[in-house]
Design a protein around this motif. Structure first.
Motif, PDB file in Angstrom:
ATOM      1  N   GLY A   1       0.821  -1.206   0.000  1.00 28.07           N
ATOM      2  CA  GLY A   1       0.000   0.000   0.000  1.00 28.07           C
ATOM      3  C   GLY A   1       0.853   1.252   0.000  1.00 28.07           C
ATOM      4  O   GLY A   1       1.936   1.278   0.561  1.00 28.07           O
ATOM      5  N   GLY A   2       0.342   2.278  -0.634  1.00 26.17           N
ATOM      6  CA  GLY A   2       1.048   3.548  -0.684  1.00 26.17           C
ATOM      7  C   GLY A   2       0.364   4.584   0.182  1.00 26.17           C
ATOM      8  O   GLY A   2      -0.650   4.320   0.829  1.00 26.17           O
ATOM      9  N   ALA A   3       0.937   5.758   0.174  1.00 25.78           N
ATOM     10  CA  ALA A   3       0.335   6.862   0.917  1.00 25.78           C
ATOM     11  C   ALA A   3      -0.968   7.283   0.240  1.00 25.78           C
ATOM     12  O   ALA A   3      -1.031   7.354  -0.992  1.00 25.78           O
ATOM     13  N   PRO A   4      -2.009   7.554   0.988  1.00 22.74           N
ATOM     14  CA  PRO A   4      -3.296   7.910   0.388  1.00 22.74           C
ATOM     15  C   PRO A   4      -3.344   9.375  -0.042  1.00 22.74           C
ATOM     16  O   PRO A   4      -4.134  10.174   0.450  1.00 22.74           O
TER      17      PRO A   4
ATOM     18  N   LEU B   1      -4.099  11.764  -3.091  1.00 23.31           N
ATOM     19  CA  LEU B   1      -4.769  11.819  -4.388  1.00 23.31           C
ATOM     20  C   LEU B   1      -4.736  13.240  -4.908  1.00 23.31           C
ATOM     21  O   LEU B   1      -4.874  14.199  -4.151  1.00 23.31           O
TER      22      LEU B   1
ATOM     23  N   THR C   1      -6.365  -0.567  -6.000  1.00 27.54           N
ATOM     24  CA  THR C   1      -5.207   0.131  -5.450  1.00 27.54           C
ATOM     25  C   THR C   1      -5.247   0.094  -3.930  1.00 27.54           C
ATOM     26  O   THR C   1      -6.278   0.364  -3.313  1.00 27.54           O
ATOM     27  N   LEU C   2      -4.121  -0.240  -3.342  1.00 26.68           N
ATOM     28  CA  LEU C   2      -4.033  -0.313  -1.885  1.00 26.68           C
ATOM     29  C   LEU C   2      -3.465   0.984  -1.331  1.00 26.68           C
ATOM     30  O   LEU C   2      -2.503   1.534  -1.865  1.00 26.68           O
ATOM     31  N   TYR C   3      -4.078   1.439  -0.261  1.00 28.55           N
ATOM     32  CA  TYR C   3      -3.580   2.617   0.435  1.00 28.55           C
ATOM     33  C   TYR C   3      -3.402   2.271   1.904  1.00 28.55           C
ATOM     34  O   TYR C   3      -4.217   1.566   2.495  1.00 28.55           O
ATOM     35  N   ALA C   4      -2.342   2.803   2.489  1.00 30.58           N
ATOM     36  CA  ALA C   4      -2.118   2.611   3.919  1.00 30.58           C
ATOM     37  C   ALA C   4      -2.994   3.585   4.692  1.00 30.58           C
ATOM     38  O   ALA C   4      -3.243   4.705   4.241  1.00 30.58           O
ATOM     39  N   ASN C   5      -3.448   3.138   5.832  1.00 32.61           N
ATOM     40  CA  ASN C   5      -4.269   3.994   6.689  1.00 32.61           C
ATOM     41  C   ASN C   5      -3.340   4.934   7.463  1.00 32.61           C
ATOM     42  O   ASN C   5      -2.490   4.476   8.222  1.00 32.61           O
TER      43      ASN C   5
END
Length: 134
Positions: free
Chosen positions: A58-61, A63, A77-81
């Protein structure tokens, strides 16, 4: 078995660090060593929260809203919380302030009693109570 431990290495490290901090907190009568143990324990909790918040791949959310369109979002797409990191950042600041306050109290106890050992402080308090006749 090794793969299982390797996947959970941050959790294992957090538990080991937590046990070392708890032991240092409870096994010694020196107030500075207790503060170090408390800090180790607190750091293990930080590590545990950060490890739980990690999303592999996951990457940084972040956008770009100017280029963002409703149909352009990829649901796979995976995003880190970011919430665990934000909470731990706040906890680190509070932890440093708490440590500074605790060490200031240790200095004040040293000035008042002449020692930072728990037993010596208890004996000094007991002697004062005996003088007062309490």
């Amino acid at each position: 078995m090794i793969e299982l431990v390797a996947e959970r290495l941050p959790f294992v490290a957090a538990i080991i660090l937590m046990m070392v901090g708890l032991y240092a907190l409870m096994a010694t009568g020196n107030l500075v060593k207790r503060m170090v143990g408390l800090t180790l324990f607190q750091t293990s909790v930080f590590l545990l929260f950060i490890a739980m918040g990690k999303v592999f791949g996951g990457g940084a959310p972040i956008l770009d809203y100017k280029k963002l369109k409703a149909d352009s979002l990829d649901p796979s797409t995976l995003y880190a919380n970011p919430l665990p990191q934000v909470l731990i950042l706040t906890a680190i600041v509070v932890g440093v302030a708490t440590l500074a306050m605790g060490l200031a109290l240790v200095v004040r106890i040293r000035e008042a009693y002449g020692s930072i050992e728990d037993d010596a402080i208890a004996e000094a308090d007991y002697a004062i109570e005996l003088e007062k006749g309490v």
